[in-house]
Design an enzyme around this catalytic site. Structure first.
Site, PDB file in Angstrom:
ATOM      1  N   ARG A   1       0.153   7.204  11.784  1.00  0.00           N
ATOM      2  CA  ARG A   1       0.990   8.108  12.595  1.00  0.00           C
ATOM      3  C   ARG A   1       0.464   9.541  12.620  1.00  0.00           C
ATOM      4  NH1 ARG A   1       6.952   5.586  11.401  1.00  0.00           N
ATOM      5  NH2 ARG A   1       6.724   3.935  12.967  1.00  0.00           N
TER       6      ARG A   1
ATOM      7  N   ASP B   1      10.229   8.426   8.687  1.00  0.00           N
ATOM      8  CA  ASP B   1      10.005   7.809  10.002  1.00  0.00           C
ATOM      9  C   ASP B   1      10.193   8.801  11.148  1.00  0.00           C
ATOM     10  OD1 ASP B   1       9.461   5.350   8.874  1.00  0.00           O
ATOM     11  OD2 ASP B   1      11.556   4.723   8.912  1.00  0.00           O
TER      12      ASP B   1
ATOM     13  N   ARG C   1      18.659  -5.402   4.757  1.00  0.00           N
ATOM     14  CA  ARG C   1      19.257  -5.578   3.423  1.00  0.00           C
ATOM     15  C   ARG C   1      20.555  -6.384   3.488  1.00  0.00           C
ATOM     16  NH1 ARG C   1      15.917  -1.262   3.623  1.00  0.00           N
ATOM     17  NH2 ARG C   1      15.103  -0.334   1.724  1.00  0.00           N
TER      18      ARG C   1
ATOM     19  N   SER D   1       8.226   5.244  -2.196  1.00  0.00           N
ATOM     20  CA  SER D   1       8.474   4.237  -1.167  1.00  0.00           C
ATOM     21  C   SER D   1       9.732   3.433  -1.475  1.00  0.00           C
ATOM     22  CB  SER D   1       7.278   3.274  -1.077  1.00  0.00           C
ATOM     23  OG  SER D   1       7.644   2.116  -0.357  1.00  0.00           O
TER      24      SER D   1
ATOM     25  N   LYS E   1       1.772   3.600   8.174  1.00  0.00           N
ATOM     26  CA  LYS E   1       2.966   3.078   8.861  1.00  0.00           C
ATOM     27  C   LYS E   1       2.531   2.081   9.941  1.00  0.00           C
ATOM     28  CE  LYS E   1       5.879   5.218   6.373  1.00  0.00           C
ATOM     29  NZ  LYS E   1       6.718   4.441   5.464  1.00  0.00           N
TER      30      LYS E   1
ATOM     31  N   GLN F   1      10.535   0.894   0.130  1.00  0.00           N
ATOM     32  CA  GLN F   1      10.196  -0.530   0.261  1.00  0.00           C
ATOM     33  C   GLN F   1       9.696  -1.086  -1.066  1.00  0.00           C
ATOM     34  OE1 GLN F   1       7.534  -0.829   3.603  1.00  0.00           O
ATOM     35  NE2 GLN F   1       9.176  -0.535   5.092  1.00  0.00           N
TER      36      GLN F   1
HETATM   37  C1  S3P Z   1      12.019   1.642   4.856  1.00  0.00           C
HETATM   38  C2  S3P Z   1      11.300   2.521   4.080  1.00  0.00           C
HETATM   39  C3  S3P Z   1      10.248   3.389   4.615  1.00  0.00           C
HETATM   40  C4  S3P Z   1      10.315   3.484   6.137  1.00  0.00           C
HETATM   41  C5  S3P Z   1      10.556   2.150   6.794  1.00  0.00           C
HETATM   42  C6  S3P Z   1      11.833   1.534   6.306  1.00  0.00           C
HETATM   43  C7  S3P Z   1      13.038   0.803   4.208  1.00  0.00           C
HETATM   44  O1  S3P Z   1       9.007   2.865   4.267  1.00  0.00           O
HETATM   45  O2  S3P Z   1       9.125   4.065   6.632  1.00  0.00           O
HETATM   46  O3  S3P Z   1      10.596   2.288   8.201  1.00  0.00           O
HETATM   47  O4  S3P Z   1      13.847   0.185   4.918  1.00  0.00           O
HETATM   48  O5  S3P Z   1      13.040   0.728   2.975  1.00  0.00           O
HETATM   49  P1  S3P Z   1       8.313   3.206   2.847  1.00  0.00           P
HETATM   50  O6  S3P Z   1       9.221   2.728   1.806  1.00  0.00           O
HETATM   51  O7  S3P Z   1       7.002   2.481   2.825  1.00  0.00           O
HETATM   52  O8  S3P Z   1       8.146   4.693   2.849  1.00  0.00           O
END
Ligand code: S3P
Length: 443
Positions: free
Chosen positions: A352, A321, A27, A168, A348, A170
């Site tokens: 996992r 994670d 970020r 999520s 993932k 992400q």
């Molecule tokens: C992350 C969000 C998580 C995590 C990943 C990093 C991030 O994924 O598992 O390692 O930096 O926003 P998800 O948003 O798919 O849960």
């Protein structure tokens, strides 16, 4: 690609210098890339995942370069200022890099092609395509919304209000990144709050972003589009997800004490530490402070007698994670640990749930699954170990089973160490300096 063997060790002791937080590093580069002026980042994670994000940004006209050990400078192009990349953006193993950048380019009027390694090409990207298409972009992907794919950015982007169908960070961050170059207000609604590094960093760079916790338990994030972001200094905290590996290794090996400094303790990331403490782990917090809007502290982990716990599904986003390394801790605990609501673990870097179950069983640990829940019968001490584990392109699986080997009755081998460097360059050396016995298996 090297197979590594982790032999049982006696005691782990000392300080472990944990690399920078992976989520925050991605970020910092991306938001720095959109700011006006020069952003200085210290403590950037120089792992493969983050380096891929830097390379992708360079292909879109951003200056992002290393000025010294873990110190980087980024000369931003301003919101909406990225230019069309003249090559494919290859994000390697990085789901975060791929998904956040897909959001970012979706509201730029050009086409960007994305690919990644075999693991990333198996992972679902439709969860990003769906909201960004509502904002006016088009995504042309392989079957199942997978990479390689092309994002044809919107010429006239529209802000949206988007209720996340999966918890999520992400997906949330991809929509926010896209919203940066849409006029008006982009809103994301979460039913289960996930890590908020994007929100905190955007505010740090001067964006107008509000977070409202509604009575019904949902959280609404509203971003005013097309802000002018101003370059800022960013000090990246040590990654709590990485600190967990030497931390748990210390908890499960008698007489151990390991300290990690400046570890990020964002409440939406710290679920593992809460869970370990419930298990009876001796984790001391010192020097609590705040850096670039993020909470950090020094942590000391001491060998502890762990007991089983029931981990509620609501905690999953704050430790998503960390289930592989928690599963290792649970294998040493007294009693049966139940971890609830792990559906997202299947998508993932590897499946996992599958890799943890297979690996623990191979190490003589009794494990069972019930829908999306995982049950682990702890040995109340060292489990057998003595297995060879397939890491399946997954850094956290590789590191978790090397930690298990350090505390088990017999050595554990992982077949491939090559992905460890995506998040934790120098892991093996650091562990061995603390007293672990990790070495190439076939050498
Ligand atoms: C992350 C969000 C998580 C995590 C990943 C990093 C991030 O994924 O598992 O390692 O930096 O926003 P998800 O948003 O798919 O849960």
């Amino acid at each position: 690609m090297t197979a590594l063997v982790s032999a049982p060790c006696t005691t782990l002791a000392g300080e472990a210098a944990i690399p920078g937080d992976k989520s925050i590093s991605h970020r910092a580069l991306m938001i720095g890339a959109l700011a006006v002026g020069e952003t200085r980042i210290t403590g950037l994670l120089e792992g493969d995942d983050v380096l891929r994000t830097a390379a992708a940004l360079r292909l879109m006209g951003v200056v992002a370069e290393r000025v010294g050990g873990a110190e980087w400078r980024v000369r931003g192009v301003g919101v909406g200022g990225l230019s069309e990349p003249d090559d494919v953006l290859d994000l390697g193993n990085s789901g975060t890099g791929a998904r956040l950048l897909m959001g970012l380019v979706a509201t730029h009027p050009f086409t960007a092609h994305f690919t990644g390694d075999a693991s990333l090409r198996r992972r679902p990207m439709a969860r990003i395509a769906e909201p960004v298409e509502r904002m006016g972009a088009t995504v042309i992907a392989r079957e199942g919304g997978r990479m390689p794919l092309a994002v044809i950015g919107a010429g006239s982007p529209m802000p949206i209000e988007y209720a996340l169908p999966v918890p999520s960070a992400q997906v949330k961050s991809a929509v926010i990144m896209a919203g940066l170059n849409a006029p008006g207000i982009t809103r994301v609604i979460e039913t289960q709050p996930s890590r908020d590094h994007t929100e905190l960093m955007l505010r740090h760079f001067g964006a107008t972003l509000t977070v409202e916790d509604r009575k019904d338990g949902t959280r609404v994030i509203s971003l005013v589009g097309q802000p002018e972001l101003t370059a800022r200094g960013v000090a990246v905290p040590a990654d709590p997800s990485s600190a967990a590996f030497p931390g748990v290794a210390a908890l499960i090996t008698e007489g151990s004490a390991v300290t990690t400094r400046g570890v990020g303790l964002n409440p939406l990331r710290a679920g593992l530490y809460e869970t370990l403490r419930e298990m009876g782990a001796d984790i001391a917090y010192g020097n609590a402070r705040e850096e670039a809007g993020e909470k950090v502290a020094d942590l000391t982990f001491r060998a502890s007698r762990l007991r089983a716990v029931d981990v509620p599904a609501e905690r999953a986003p704050s430790m998503i994670d960390e289930y592989p390394i928690l599963a290792v801790a649970a294998a040493f605990a007294h009693g049966t640990t139940r971890m609830r609501g792990l559906a997202e673990l299947r998508v993932k870097e590897s499946d996992r749930l599958g890799t943890v179950v297979a690996g623990l069983e191979a190490c003589g640990v009794r494990v069972s699954e019930d829908g999306d829940d995982l049950m682990i019968e702890g040995a109340g001490g060292p489990p057998a170990g003595g297995a060879r584990i397939g890491a399946r392109s997954d850094h956290r699986i590789a590191m978790s089973f090397l930690v298990l080997g350090a505390g088990a009755r017999a050595a554990v081998t992982i077949d491939d160490d090559s992905h460890i460097a995506t998040s934790f360059p120098g892991f093996t050396g650091l562990m061995n300096r603390l007293g672990a016995r990790i070495a190439p298996a076939d050498g």
